[in-house]
Scaffold this motif. Structure first.
Motif, PDB file in Angstrom:
ATOM      1  N   ASP A 360     -48.134  25.373   6.997  1.00  0.00           N
ATOM      2  CA  ASP A 360     -49.050  24.636   8.107  1.00  0.00           C
ATOM      3  C   ASP A 360     -49.580  23.494   7.592  1.00  0.00           C
ATOM      4  OD1 ASP A 360     -47.594  26.101   9.968  1.00  0.00           O
ATOM      5  OD2 ASP A 360     -49.102  27.517   9.994  1.00  0.00           O
ATOM      6  N   ILE A 361     -50.435  23.578   6.509  1.00  0.00           N
ATOM      7  CA  ILE A 361     -51.370  22.592   5.799  1.00  0.00           C
ATOM      8  C   ILE A 361     -50.631  21.286   5.556  1.00  0.00           C
ATOM      9  CG2 ILE A 361     -52.420  21.742   3.859  1.00  0.00           C
ATOM     10  CD1 ILE A 361     -53.700  24.499   3.818  1.00  0.00           C
ATOM     11  N   PHE A 362     -49.169  21.467   5.426  1.00  0.00           N
ATOM     12  CA  PHE A 362     -48.316  20.216   5.202  1.00  0.00           C
ATOM     13  C   PHE A 362     -47.562  19.777   6.291  1.00  0.00           C
ATOM     14  CE2 PHE A 362     -49.188  21.400   0.829  1.00  0.00           C
ATOM     15  CZ  PHE A 362     -49.337  20.253   0.223  1.00  0.00           C
ATOM     16  N   ASP A 363     -48.110  20.205   7.694  1.00  0.00           N
ATOM     17  CA  ASP A 363     -47.495  19.852   8.737  1.00  0.00           C
ATOM     18  C   ASP A 363     -48.453  18.418   9.343  1.00  0.00           C
ATOM     19  OD1 ASP A 363     -46.686  19.343  11.452  1.00  0.00           O
ATOM     20  OD2 ASP A 363     -46.125  21.540  11.571  1.00  0.00           O
ATOM     21  N   GLU A 364     -47.675  17.379   9.483  1.00  0.00           N
ATOM     22  CA  GLU A 364     -48.505  16.248   9.829  1.00  0.00           C
ATOM     23  C   GLU A 364     -49.113  16.192  11.251  1.00  0.00           C
ATOM     24  OE1 GLU A 364     -46.639  12.277   8.347  1.00  0.00           O
ATOM     25  OE2 GLU A 364     -45.084  13.658   8.989  1.00  0.00           O
ATOM     26  N   LYS A 365     -48.529  17.345  12.223  1.00  0.00           N
ATOM     27  CA  LYS A 365     -49.142  17.249  13.647  1.00  0.00           C
ATOM     28  C   LYS A 365     -50.591  17.575  13.512  1.00  0.00           C
ATOM     29  CE  LYS A 365     -47.797  22.058  14.737  1.00  0.00           C
ATOM     30  NZ  LYS A 365     -46.904  22.653  15.602  1.00  0.00           N
ATOM     31  N   HIS A 409     -41.691  19.833   5.192  1.00  0.00           N
ATOM     32  CA  HIS A 409     -41.026  18.981   5.632  1.00  0.00           C
ATOM     33  C   HIS A 409     -40.485  18.173   4.655  1.00  0.00           C
ATOM     34  CE1 HIS A 409     -39.971  15.723   8.388  1.00  0.00           C
ATOM     35  NE2 HIS A 409     -39.988  16.429   9.167  1.00  0.00           N
ATOM     36  N   PRO A 410     -39.303  17.457   4.751  1.00  0.00           N
ATOM     37  CA  PRO A 410     -38.778  16.383   3.739  1.00  0.00           C
ATOM     38  C   PRO A 410     -39.852  15.396   3.339  1.00  0.00           C
ATOM     39  CG  PRO A 410     -37.009  17.106   5.104  1.00  0.00           C
ATOM     40  CD  PRO A 410     -38.398  17.764   5.731  1.00  0.00           C
ATOM     41  N   ARG A 411     -40.356  14.723   4.536  1.00  0.00           N
ATOM     42  CA  ARG A 411     -41.515  13.559   4.116  1.00  0.00           C
ATOM     43  C   ARG A 411     -42.505  14.035   3.317  1.00  0.00           C
ATOM     44  NH1 ARG A 411     -40.612  12.484   9.736  1.00  0.00           N
ATOM     45  NH2 ARG A 411     -42.618  13.036  10.091  1.00  0.00           N
ATOM     46  N   MET A 412     -42.794  15.437   3.338  1.00  0.00           N
ATOM     47  CA  MET A 412     -44.103  15.948   2.695  1.00  0.00           C
ATOM     48  C   MET A 412     -43.689  16.633   1.257  1.00  0.00           C
ATOM     49  SD  MET A 412     -46.965  15.412   4.490  1.00  0.00           S
ATOM     50  CE  MET A 412     -45.740  13.956   5.317  1.00  0.00           C
ATOM     51  N   LYS A 413     -42.490  16.576   0.824  1.00  0.00           N
ATOM     52  CA  LYS A 413     -42.076  17.269  -0.241  1.00  0.00           C
ATOM     53  C   LYS A 413     -42.571  16.599  -1.512  1.00  0.00           C
ATOM     54  CE  LYS A 413     -37.578  18.685  -2.424  1.00  0.00           C
ATOM     55  NZ  LYS A 413     -36.178  18.797  -2.449  1.00  0.00           N
ATOM     56  N   GLU A 414     -42.614  15.315  -1.738  1.00  0.00           N
ATOM     57  CA  GLU A 414     -43.140  14.767  -2.745  1.00  0.00           C
ATOM     58  C   GLU A 414     -44.907  14.819  -2.857  1.00  0.00           C
ATOM     59  OE1 GLU A 414     -41.407  13.485  -5.344  1.00  0.00           O
ATOM     60  OE2 GLU A 414     -39.794  14.010  -4.305  1.00  0.00           O
ATOM     61  N   LEU A 415     -45.165  14.701  -1.745  1.00  0.00           N
ATOM     62  CA  LEU A 415     -46.820  15.068  -1.763  1.00  0.00           C
ATOM     63  C   LEU A 415     -47.163  16.500  -2.151  1.00  0.00           C
ATOM     64  CD1 LEU A 415     -49.537  13.859  -0.868  1.00  0.00           C
ATOM     65  CD2 LEU A 415     -49.294  14.778   1.546  1.00  0.00           C
ATOM     66  N   TYR A 416     -46.201  17.255  -1.581  1.00  0.00           N
ATOM     67  CA  TYR A 416     -46.388  18.928  -2.091  1.00  0.00           C
ATOM     68  C   TYR A 416     -46.284  18.861  -3.592  1.00  0.00           C
ATOM     69  CZ  TYR A 416     -45.489  23.791  -3.160  1.00  0.00           C
ATOM     70  OH  TYR A 416     -45.455  25.004  -3.561  1.00  0.00           O
ATOM     71  N   PHE A 418     -46.764  16.694  -5.821  1.00  0.00           N
ATOM     72  CA  PHE A 418     -47.943  16.045  -6.634  1.00  0.00           C
ATOM     73  C   PHE A 418     -48.935  17.022  -6.868  1.00  0.00           C
ATOM     74  CE2 PHE A 418     -52.186  14.307  -6.115  1.00  0.00           C
ATOM     75  CZ  PHE A 418     -52.070  13.425  -7.199  1.00  0.00           C
ATOM     76  N   PHE A 419     -49.476  17.749  -5.684  1.00  0.00           N
ATOM     77  CA  PHE A 419     -50.462  18.939  -5.646  1.00  0.00           C
ATOM     78  C   PHE A 419     -50.144  20.002  -6.583  1.00  0.00           C
ATOM     79  CE2 PHE A 419     -51.589  16.690  -1.931  1.00  0.00           C
ATOM     80  CZ  PHE A 419     -52.982  16.071  -2.184  1.00  0.00           C
ATOM     81  N   LYS A 420     -48.795  20.515  -6.600  1.00  0.00           N
ATOM     82  CA  LYS A 420     -48.445  21.495  -6.968  1.00  0.00           C
ATOM     83  C   LYS A 420     -48.469  21.265  -8.596  1.00  0.00           C
ATOM     84  CE  LYS A 420     -45.804  25.091  -8.605  1.00  0.00           C
ATOM     85  NZ  LYS A 420     -46.676  26.327  -8.907  1.00  0.00           N
ATOM     86  N   TYR A 421     -47.829  20.215  -9.087  1.00  0.00           N
ATOM     87  CA  TYR A 421     -47.875  19.987 -10.722  1.00  0.00           C
ATOM     88  C   TYR A 421     -49.186  19.517 -11.174  1.00  0.00           C
ATOM     89  CZ  TYR A 421     -42.806  20.553  -9.980  1.00  0.00           C
ATOM     90  OH  TYR A 421     -41.568  21.051  -9.869  1.00  0.00           O
ATOM     91  N   ASN A 422     -50.322  19.206 -10.351  1.00  0.00           N
ATOM     92  CA  ASN A 422     -51.665  18.953 -10.735  1.00  0.00           C
ATOM     93  C   ASN A 422     -52.113  20.191 -10.771  1.00  0.00           C
ATOM     94  OD1 ASN A 422     -52.002  15.873 -11.563  1.00  0.00           O
ATOM     95  ND2 ASN A 422     -50.601  15.969  -9.827  1.00  0.00           N
ATOM     96  N   GLY A 423     -51.669  21.336 -10.575  1.00  0.00           N
ATOM     97  CA  GLY A 423     -52.467  22.610 -10.578  1.00  0.00           C
ATOM     98  C   GLY A 423     -53.367  23.181  -9.330  1.00  0.00           C
ATOM     99  N   LYS A 424     -53.123  22.157  -8.467  1.00  0.00           N
ATOM    100  CA  LYS A 424     -53.880  22.568  -7.046  1.00  0.00           C
ATOM    101  C   LYS A 424     -53.629  23.785  -6.442  1.00  0.00           C
ATOM    102  CE  LYS A 424     -57.098  19.254  -7.300  1.00  0.00           C
ATOM    103  NZ  LYS A 424     -58.378  19.304  -7.734  1.00  0.00           N
ATOM    104  N   VAL A 425     -52.316  24.098  -6.626  1.00  0.00           N
ATOM    105  CA  VAL A 425     -51.509  25.133  -5.887  1.00  0.00           C
ATOM    106  C   VAL A 425     -51.122  26.058  -6.953  1.00  0.00           C
ATOM    107  CG1 VAL A 425     -49.926  26.137  -4.360  1.00  0.00           C
ATOM    108  CG2 VAL A 425     -51.021  23.800  -3.809  1.00  0.00           C
ATOM    109  N   VAL A 426     -51.417  27.421  -7.084  1.00  0.00           N
ATOM    110  CA  VAL A 426     -51.240  28.301  -8.107  1.00  0.00           C
ATOM    111  C   VAL A 426     -50.665  29.682  -7.544  1.00  0.00           C
ATOM    112  CG1 VAL A 426     -52.387  27.484  -9.838  1.00  0.00           C
ATOM    113  CG2 VAL A 426     -53.377  29.098  -8.609  1.00  0.00           C
ATOM    114  N   ASP A 427     -49.865  30.271  -7.925  1.00  0.00           N
ATOM    115  CA  ASP A 427     -49.200  31.527  -7.361  1.00  0.00           C
ATOM    116  C   ASP A 427     -49.872  32.841  -7.931  1.00  0.00           C
ATOM    117  OD1 ASP A 427     -46.784  30.823  -5.840  1.00  0.00           O
ATOM    118  OD2 ASP A 427     -46.116  30.326  -7.586  1.00  0.00           O
ATOM    119  N   ILE A 428     -50.292  33.505  -7.043  1.00  0.00           N
ATOM    120  CA  ILE A 428     -50.807  34.996  -7.370  1.00  0.00           C
ATOM    121  C   ILE A 428     -49.532  35.877  -7.706  1.00  0.00           C
ATOM    122  CG2 ILE A 428     -51.932  37.076  -6.415  1.00  0.00           C
ATOM    123  CD1 ILE A 428     -53.413  35.247  -4.377  1.00  0.00           C
TER     124      ILE A 428
END
Length: 483
Positions: A360-365, A409-416, A418-428
């Motif tokens: 939901d956070i990556f939903d532009e609406k 969303h495909p338009r948000m894929k690269e943005l996601y 970016f944050f994933k590979y910069n360690g802003k999102v980590v799995d439990i």
């Protein structure tokens, strides 16, 4: 008698400040002290100007010098002056003086009061807008004990003179409401803003105590503050009492979990425990300076229409019973929550959430109202010291969705990425697999139907509390009979 014409509509007529002061001044039994520190004597000035104040005002004072203030009210443990503890000492001290100096035998019908405030207005650099504590301790019957209304405010105006005037209006509204609107505390809250705008002042904490407020739950009063737009967030400590958010959040490492918690389940607690274990191992995180916040948004409370206050109380009671600090906010978007926290701390923060929340956070609406769109929101959300701890989701086919395979969303894929590979999102990763199929909505339906087995989906002791207190519409007898 006032003339009425065809077509006239009923409306609430707001008394002028002079009318409010005059009504109190002309009551021969209302008598007390005004003690104001930090912004002039703006409240008592309203009562002096209205006329007839000699029968109401026993004393008006401002102990501006710190040495004088300490000599009168004592020294605070933290050496601070704009605190709730200082305000309560002021109220107690002034009421005791009135009781000592005005003999009850000679004045059997007097209703004593003490009004006090201790505030800091905007600084010269205009970086610090100022805040303060305001309160009244008073009687509505000379044979009754004292009642108290204590609140914390934040100034929004950027001029000291305007802040002083605003404080005077608020103080007048509080005194008038305390005496003439105490039977309707919810309306009393709204009346505090008579002749004021919400762009002038924010009230973020309020507590009512005393004989006339015996049936008042201060958590519900705090909820009204958010509902009425008087503040964006209120907080309850584990003991269930209102607490000033700034006191809890100031310079802390913060880990926040957002949810409906209707009711709180094993999956909620597993997400909390596992994310906490990861968070305290992070660099720049001091375990002794870490605060966990369970947050419920107002939009969540409105999920089924109007806010059900009893439902809200049930959630708050359960979370507090588990030793958690609860935040009720008006922040639908996560970036607003992070912005709010960043007012009080620059230390490292964490957000624990499930897969659906991150999608939901990556939903532009949700960001169309921002001139910078989703990029502006993410600039505020993923600031330098924030990390998302992602709890996996179990799919119907038994597979798991985590940060590696979730779909945005495909338009948000690269943005996601970016944050994933910069360690802003980590799995439990060290989660309890047995809890992945537990959902609050399922538990709630089972409770409503009287089904068996829902108790095993909740943390230890929570099911007993639900049964004993009949929370979430649970009838104790029906549950035990399996109806």
């Amino acid at each position: 008698m006032e003339i009425t014409l065809k077509g006239d509509k009923d409306f609430d007529e707001i008394p002028s400040l002079r009318t409010k002061c005059l009504r109190i001044n002309l009551n021969e039994n209302i008598y007390g002290t005004f003690a104001e520190i930090g912004a002039g004597q703006e409240t008592v000035r309203q009562f002096f100007r209205a006329g007839g104040g000699s029968g109401t005002i026993a004393k008006a004072m401002s102990a501006y010098d710190k040495a004088f203030s300490d000599a009168i009210y004592g020294i605070e443990d933290d050496k601070r002056y704009v605190t709730e503890a200082r305000l309560r000492k002021m109220l107690d001290h002034e009421v005791n003086l009135v009781e000592e100096r005005i003999l009850r035998e000679a004045h059997p019908h007097k209703m004593f009061f003490a009004y006090a405030n201790t505030v800091a207005t905007i600084d010269f650099a205009k970086k610090y807008k100022g805040h303060g504590w305001v309160g009244i301790k008073y009687q509505v019957d000379p044979d009754q004990g004292y009642n108290e209304i204590v609140l914390h405010l934040r100034f929004k105006e950027t001029d000291a003179r305007l802040q002083q005037e605003t404080l005077g209006v608020l103080g007048t509204n509080l005194i008038y409401g305390a005496f003439y609107k105490y039977n309707e505390p919810k309306k009393l809250l709204r009346y505090l803003y008579d002749h004021l705008d919400k762009d002038q002042i924010e009230i973020d904490t309020i507590n009512f105590t005393g004989p006339v407020f015996e049936d008042i739950d201060n958590r519900l009063m705090s909820l009204q503050l958010v509902k009425n737009g008087m503040t964006d967030a209120v907080m309850f400590a584990p003991d269930g009492n209102n607490v000033l958010p700034a006191r809890v959040l100031y310079k802390k490492n913060l880990l926040a979990l957002r949810g409906s918690f209707r009711p709180v389940t094993k999956v909620n607690m597993d997400m909390y425990k596992k994310s906490y274990e990861m968070f305290i191992k992070e660099n720049k995180v001091d375990i002794d300076n870490t605060q966990v916040i369970f947050e419920i948004t107002l939009s969540n409370l409105r999920a089924e229409g109007e806010i059900d206050e009893q439902d809200f109380m049930d959630r708050a009671k359960l979370l507090c019973s588990l030793g958690q600090t609860v935040l009720i906010s008006n922040f639908q978007e996560y970036y607003k929550l992070v912005e709010y926290f960043s007012q009080y701390t620059r230390a490292r923060m964490g957000l624990a959430m499930g897969v659906n929340n991150l999608v939901d956070i990556f939903d532009e609406k949700y960001y169309r109202h921002l001139s910078g769109g989703i990029l502006e929101a993410f600039g505020k959300l993923f600031y330098k010291d924030l990390r998302v701890y992602l709890y996996p989701m179990k799919n119907e086919d038994g597979s798991l969705t985590d940060s590696e395979n979730l779909k945005v969303h495909p338009r948000m894929k690269e943005l996601y990425k970016f944050f994933k590979y910069n360690g802003k999102v980590v799995d439990i990763t060290d989660y309890d697999e047995s809890t992945l199929s537990i959902f609050s909505r399922t538990v709630l339906k089972m409770i409503a139907k009287g089904d068996d087995g829902w108790e095993n989906m909740l943390p230890e002791g929570v099911s007993n509390l639900i049964k004993e207190k009949s929370l979430f519409g649970c009838e104790t007898e029906q549950v035990y009979l399996g109806k």
